[in-house]
Scaffold this motif. Structure first.
Motif, PDB file in Angstrom:
ATOM      1  N   CYS A  14      17.321  -7.741  21.547  1.00 46.37           N
ATOM      2  CA  CYS A  14      18.661  -7.577  20.790  1.00 46.37           C
ATOM      3  C   CYS A  14      19.815  -7.713  21.714  1.00 46.37           C
ATOM      4  O   CYS A  14      19.820  -6.742  22.644  1.00 46.37           O
ATOM      5  N   PRO A  15      20.543  -8.830  21.961  1.00 39.32           N
ATOM      6  CA  PRO A  15      21.622  -8.668  22.962  1.00 39.32           C
ATOM      7  C   PRO A  15      22.794  -7.595  22.594  1.00 39.32           C
ATOM      8  O   PRO A  15      23.323  -6.986  23.404  1.00 39.32           O
ATOM      9  N   HIS A  16      22.879  -7.133  21.065  1.00 39.11           N
ATOM     10  CA  HIS A  16      23.836  -6.193  20.902  1.00 39.11           C
ATOM     11  C   HIS A  16      23.334  -4.669  21.201  1.00 39.11           C
ATOM     12  O   HIS A  16      24.122  -3.834  21.618  1.00 39.11           O
ATOM     13  N   CYS A  17      22.051  -4.574  20.684  1.00 41.98           N
ATOM     14  CA  CYS A  17      21.368  -3.182  21.106  1.00 41.98           C
ATOM     15  C   CYS A  17      21.108  -3.093  22.471  1.00 41.98           C
ATOM     16  O   CYS A  17      20.980  -1.906  23.131  1.00 41.98           O
ATOM     17  N   GLU A  19      18.262  -3.728  23.856  1.00 42.65           N
ATOM     18  CA  GLU A  19      16.952  -3.153  24.221  1.00 42.65           C
ATOM     19  C   GLU A  19      15.806  -3.879  23.134  1.00 42.65           C
ATOM     20  O   GLU A  19      16.444  -4.684  22.331  1.00 42.65           O
ATOM     21  N   LEU A  20      14.707  -3.707  23.427  1.00 43.79           N
ATOM     22  CA  LEU A  20      13.713  -4.419  22.542  1.00 43.79           C
ATOM     23  C   LEU A  20      13.335  -3.590  21.380  1.00 43.79           C
ATOM     24  O   LEU A  20      13.340  -2.324  21.247  1.00 43.79           O
ATOM     25  N   THR A  21      13.910  -4.413  19.987  1.00 46.59           N
ATOM     26  CA  THR A  21      14.037  -3.667  18.874  1.00 46.59           C
ATOM     27  C   THR A  21      12.900  -4.205  17.904  1.00 46.59           C
ATOM     28  O   THR A  21      12.387  -5.454  18.232  1.00 46.59           O
ATOM     29  N   GLY A  22      12.512  -3.621  16.690  1.00 43.64           N
ATOM     30  CA  GLY A  22      11.965  -4.105  15.806  1.00 43.64           C
ATOM     31  C   GLY A  22      12.706  -5.290  14.889  1.00 43.64           C
ATOM     32  O   GLY A  22      13.951  -5.036  15.127  1.00 43.64           O
ATOM     33  N   ALA A  23      12.144  -6.352  14.560  1.00 42.59           N
ATOM     34  CA  ALA A  23      13.114  -7.275  13.860  1.00 42.59           C
ATOM     35  C   ALA A  23      12.215  -7.771  12.829  1.00 42.59           C
ATOM     36  O   ALA A  23      11.145  -7.790  12.738  1.00 42.59           O
ATOM     37  N   THR A  24      13.007  -8.326  11.613  1.00 40.38           N
ATOM     38  CA  THR A  24      12.203  -8.837  10.536  1.00 40.38           C
ATOM     39  C   THR A  24      12.784 -10.338  10.347  1.00 40.38           C
ATOM     40  O   THR A  24      14.263 -10.480  10.142  1.00 40.38           O
ATOM     41  N   TYR A  25      12.160 -11.023   9.841  1.00 42.37           N
ATOM     42  CA  TYR A  25      12.669 -12.539   9.279  1.00 42.37           C
ATOM     43  C   TYR A  25      13.305 -12.307   8.115  1.00 42.37           C
ATOM     44  O   TYR A  25      12.729 -11.667   6.879  1.00 42.37           O
ATOM     45  N   ALA A  26      14.435 -13.278   7.897  1.00 43.69           N
ATOM     46  CA  ALA A  26      15.092 -13.180   6.638  1.00 43.69           C
ATOM     47  C   ALA A  26      16.002 -14.013   6.599  1.00 43.69           C
ATOM     48  O   ALA A  26      16.307 -14.886   7.715  1.00 43.69           O
ATOM     49  N   TYR A  27      16.348 -14.628   5.430  1.00 43.32           N
ATOM     50  CA  TYR A  27      17.391 -15.809   5.249  1.00 43.32           C
ATOM     51  C   TYR A  27      18.766 -15.319   5.217  1.00 43.32           C
ATOM     52  O   TYR A  27      19.163 -14.461   4.941  1.00 43.32           O
ATOM     53  N   ARG A  28      19.440 -16.109   6.299  1.00 39.45           N
ATOM     54  CA  ARG A  28      20.998 -15.552   6.783  1.00 39.45           C
ATOM     55  C   ARG A  28      21.823 -16.869   6.910  1.00 39.45           C
ATOM     56  O   ARG A  28      21.267 -17.670   7.220  1.00 39.45           O
ATOM     57  N   VAL A  46      16.097 -10.942  12.500  1.00 42.29           N
ATOM     58  CA  VAL A  46      17.195 -10.235  12.358  1.00 42.29           C
ATOM     59  C   VAL A  46      16.809  -8.847  12.810  1.00 42.29           C
ATOM     60  O   VAL A  46      16.025  -8.212  12.295  1.00 42.29           O
ATOM     61  N   CYS A  47      17.493  -8.324  13.905  1.00 40.38           N
ATOM     62  CA  CYS A  47      17.374  -7.040  14.362  1.00 40.38           C
ATOM     63  C   CYS A  47      17.408  -5.772  13.278  1.00 40.38           C
ATOM     64  O   CYS A  47      18.267  -5.492  12.451  1.00 40.38           O
ATOM     65  N   ASP A  48      16.415  -4.945  13.135  1.00 39.48           N
ATOM     66  CA  ASP A  48      16.297  -4.006  12.377  1.00 39.48           C
ATOM     67  C   ASP A  48      17.503  -2.775  12.596  1.00 39.48           C
ATOM     68  O   ASP A  48      17.602  -2.056  11.560  1.00 39.48           O
ATOM     69  N   GLN A  49      17.636  -2.598  13.723  1.00 39.92           N
ATOM     70  CA  GLN A  49      18.805  -1.612  13.854  1.00 39.92           C
ATOM     71  C   GLN A  49      20.104  -1.985  13.731  1.00 39.92           C
ATOM     72  O   GLN A  49      20.732  -1.076  13.015  1.00 39.92           O
ATOM     73  N   CYS A  50      20.753  -3.145  14.199  1.00 37.78           N
ATOM     74  CA  CYS A  50      22.094  -3.527  13.937  1.00 37.78           C
ATOM     75  C   CYS A  50      22.462  -4.563  12.951  1.00 37.78           C
ATOM     76  O   CYS A  50      23.576  -4.923  12.546  1.00 37.78           O
ATOM     77  N   ASP A  52      22.000  -7.920  13.558  1.00 42.75           N
ATOM     78  CA  ASP A  52      22.357  -9.291  13.980  1.00 42.75           C
ATOM     79  C   ASP A  52      21.456 -10.029  14.193  1.00 42.75           C
ATOM     80  O   ASP A  52      20.132  -9.722  14.034  1.00 42.75           O
ATOM     81  N   ILE A  53      21.444 -11.317  14.198  1.00 44.53           N
ATOM     82  CA  ILE A  53      20.585 -12.211  14.214  1.00 44.53           C
ATOM     83  C   ILE A  53      20.142 -12.384  15.823  1.00 44.53           C
ATOM     84  O   ILE A  53      21.226 -12.633  16.502  1.00 44.53           O
ATOM     85  N   VAL A  54      18.922 -11.977  16.029  1.00 49.51           N
ATOM     86  CA  VAL A  54      18.580 -12.394  17.304  1.00 49.51           C
ATOM     87  C   VAL A  54      17.706 -13.485  17.741  1.00 49.51           C
ATOM     88  O   VAL A  54      17.574 -13.891  18.972  1.00 49.51           O
TER      89      VAL A  54
END
Length: 202
Positions: A14-17, A19-28, A46-50, A52-54
């Motif tokens: 994730c460019p915002h966080c 770091e390597l983060t968990g992420a989930t596919y979602a409609y955005r 989508v980043c699970d932490q912030c 943002d679309i990664v």
């Protein structure tokens, strides 16, 4: 190539966080790269932490491309009323049932035609501007168009190459349309333009 689905889990940098983060596919709603407009309701990672679309999966690329192609940008020019009246009269000759939207389609046809070759641009510049019917005392009217990025790019290319303002470019285009459609008994491109009008009003 895998088809991803909403709710599927993954990992991403994730460019915002940062770091390597968990992420989930979602409609955005996914913003375009240039920051102008967005593709709505597109599958993205989508980043699970912030939040943002990664990333966007390959399966979303066609939808993003289609959204970009149909995104519109406003173009407005102020030109003497006879130019707009001539444009509308030419559209009427092509198809009496055409709506005002066909005005933009007709201009777009001539814009892309002019942008194709140096010869087409030379012909456009060579259109005789001295016409009493267009030079008569008349109020100016605003011609407002919403154009796609592709059409806008062609307009910008012509404006730059031919050293014209957008208003002068539109006036030259209308004069060319006037010569081709209203100044000829049997316009060479009438059948092609009638098919374009039929598609535009379908």
């Amino acid at each position: 190539m895998k088809l991803h689905v909403a709710g599927e889990k993954s990992k991403a940098l994730c460019p915002h966080c940062q770091e390597l983060t968990g992420a989930t596919y979602a409609y955005r709603d996914v913003p375009f790269d240039d920051g102008v407009g967005r593709a709505k309701n597109i599958l993205a990672l989508v980043c699970d932490q912030c939040g943002d679309i990664v990333a966007t999966p390959a399966q979303s690329t066609p939808a993003i491309k289609a959204a970009r192609e149909t995104a519109t940008r406003p173009i407005e020019v102020n030109i003497p009323a006879p130019f707009i009246e001539a444009l509308d009269l030419a559209a009427f000759r092509i198809d009496p049932e055409a709506t005002s939207e066909f005005r933009k389609k007709l201009l777009a046809y001539y814009i892309f035609q002019a942008a194709e070759t140096d010869q087409a641009q030379t012909e456009l510049i060579g259109v005789a501007p001295d016409r009493p019917v267009f030079n008569s005392e008349a109020p100016k009217r605003r011609l407002s168009l919403k154009v796609t990025p592709r059409l806008n790019a062609a307009i910008e290319r012509l404006v730059t190459t031919l050293h014209l303002t957008k208003s002068d470019l539109v006036k030259l285009l209308v004069l060319k349309i006037y010569d081709d459609i209203l100044g000829s008994r049997n316009p060479a491109n009438l059948k092609e333009l009638q098919r374009l009008a039929a598609v535009a009003t379908a």
